[in-house]
Design an enzyme around this catalytic site. Structure first.
Site, mmCIF file in Angstrom:
data_model
loop_
_atom_site.group_PDB
_atom_site.id
_atom_site.type_symbol
_atom_site.label_atom_id
_atom_site.label_comp_id
_atom_site.label_asym_id
_atom_site.label_seq_id
_atom_site.Cartn_x
_atom_site.Cartn_y
_atom_site.Cartn_z
ATOM 1 N N TYR A 1 64.173 54.754 105.304
ATOM 2 C CA TYR A 1 63.131 53.497 104.448
ATOM 3 C C TYR A 1 63.354 52.098 105.233
ATOM 4 C CZ TYR A 1 63.932 48.932 101.776
ATOM 5 O OH TYR A 1 63.348 47.743 101.028
ATOM 6 N N GLU B 1 57.908 46.426 102.117
ATOM 7 C CA GLU B 1 58.825 47.954 102.349
ATOM 8 C C GLU B 1 58.287 48.455 102.895
ATOM 9 O OE1 GLU B 1 61.550 47.749 99.757
ATOM 10 O OE2 GLU B 1 60.874 48.875 98.383
#
Ligand code: GDP
Ligand code: MN
Length: 380
Positions: A102, A190
């Site tokens: 992530y 993201e």
């Protein structure tokens, strides 16, 4: 403002971020054509909706051949993902996933700066990670006066244990992500998962970007990325009418001049045991046309059973607002939702005389108005 994954990937790719080269389809036939042109298997079929967690909802499928592709495209197009119907699918070359990471950057209100977040165990949603693995998440604030520097990048790569083979591509991802975030005034950018693939390189397998609505005027090109089909219909209508509106779940429709007073109005409605149906700031002017638009908009929400006008006549004159309301009601002959109105400030006496004898419930203070609106709403 949210955008789709394929748009986020195109934007990031223009900043040098490596992404799988896919295309968007709206029909099974188009999907087949794209897969044929890709000339590689497996291929990934991905629902394009603004909701997260598509993977778990059956909106992401890896397929090995044309039959599989057809079946996946058919299953995903029209799928309901948390209330969003899938109308577009992204067809991309499959990535040979060895590791999911992530990587994100958000505008953090608490620390008043962009914060880079990283976690070596990506794939699942960050909110979930924050609960299950809070210690596994790195949070790195970037002071606005100092900016993003090479040492930030090294710290994150080290924390994530990025293999030597992936350093170059990881740098491209991180630099591109951060540059996009700053240049396009994002709230959030993201990549989840950022994947280390079979040849040891880093690639952005999923991307999510939201832009700060208040900075959109600086980026007219981003307006083109807006997908009205994905947004709250009443909010789309409000934007077209230049009304500052946010839909909420309650029954009391609030029409207020000024954003601060609108926030205070929601608070006081809640304080007296009611639930606001919306935030709405009609601005300082409050002309008849705006008032009519606001009334029509608010009451097209079937949950609304009471309207509460909370007007403070500072710059605007109360008699002009009263005139606006009366004209608006004349243009809406079938309007039958009870209205509570508090008008105070310049020319309030005159305004009150104008509204005397109408069906409107007049209140002298904000508290009295809110109480009355809650009472009527709870009765109905
Ligand atoms: P999200 O669930 O909406 O966040 O959608 P993602 O794009 O993140 O996909 C969910 C999951 O599907 C990923 O975490 C991967 O495990 C898997 N996935 C996505 N793309 C590929 C791919 O190209 N190859 C493989 N093998 N799996 C993929
Ligand atoms: Mn994802």
């Amino acid at each position: 403002m949210k955008i789709h994954e394929y748009q986020a990937k195109e934007l990031l790719a223009s900043y040098g971020v490596p992404t799988p080269k896919g295309k968007v389809a709206t029909t099974v036939a188009e999907a087949e054509k794209i897969a044929t042109d890709l000339m590689c298997w497996p291929v990934v079929v991905k629902a394009q909706v603004h909701m997260g967690g598509r993977g778990k909802a059956g909106g992401v499928k890896v397929v090995k051949d044309m039959d599989g592709l057809r079946a996946a495209a058919k299953a995903i197009l029209g799928l309901d993902i948390k209330g969003s119907i899938v109308r577009k699918i992204l067809i991309e070359p499959g990535v040979d996933i060895r590791k999911e990471i992530y990587l994100g950057i958000i505008m953090d209100r608490a620390s008043q700066r962009p914060v880079i977040m990283a976690c070596a165990e990506g794939g699942v949603e960050i909110e979930e990670l924050a609960v299950t693995h809070p210690d596994a998440i790195m949070k790195l604030g970037v002071p606005p006066t100092y900016g993003f520097r090479a040492h930030h990048l090294r710290d994150v790569a080290k924390f994530l244990n990025i293999p030597a083979t992936a350093i170059k591509s990881f740098n491209a991802i991180m630099n591109g992500l951060v540059k996009t975030f700053y240049e396009k005034d994002c709230d959030l950018a993201e990549i989840n998962p950022l994947v280390i693939n079979g040849t040891g390189e880093a690639i952005a397998c999923d991307a999510k970007i939201t832009f700060d609505e208040n900075a959109l005027y600086r980026h007219p090109e981003l307006e083109l990325l807006r997908d009205d089909g994905e947004e709250e219909p009443l909010e789309v209508e409000a934007r077209e009418k230049k009304l500052n509106y946010v839909k909420l779940d309650g029954k009391i429709g609030c029409i207020v001049n000024g954003a601060g007073l609108a926030m205070g109005t929601m608070d006081i409605v809640k304080h007296f045991g009611g639930e606001p149906a919306n935030f709405l700031d009609i601005g300082g002017g409050a002309k008849a046309e705006q008032v009519a638009d606001a009334l029509a908009l608010i009451t097209s929400d079937p949950a609304v059973n009471t309207v509460f006008f909370n007007i403070f006549g500072g710059i605007v004159r109360c008699d002009l607002v009263a005139e606006g309301i009366l004209n608006a009601l004349q243009s809406l002959p079938n309007f039958n939702v009870p209205i509570v109105i508090r008008l105070s400030g310049t020319n309030e006496e005159k305004a009150r005389q104008m509204l005397e004898g109408t069906k409107l419930h007049l209140a002298a203070t904000m508290a009295e108005g809110a109480k009355k609106a809650v009472e009527i709403s709870n009765r109905g």
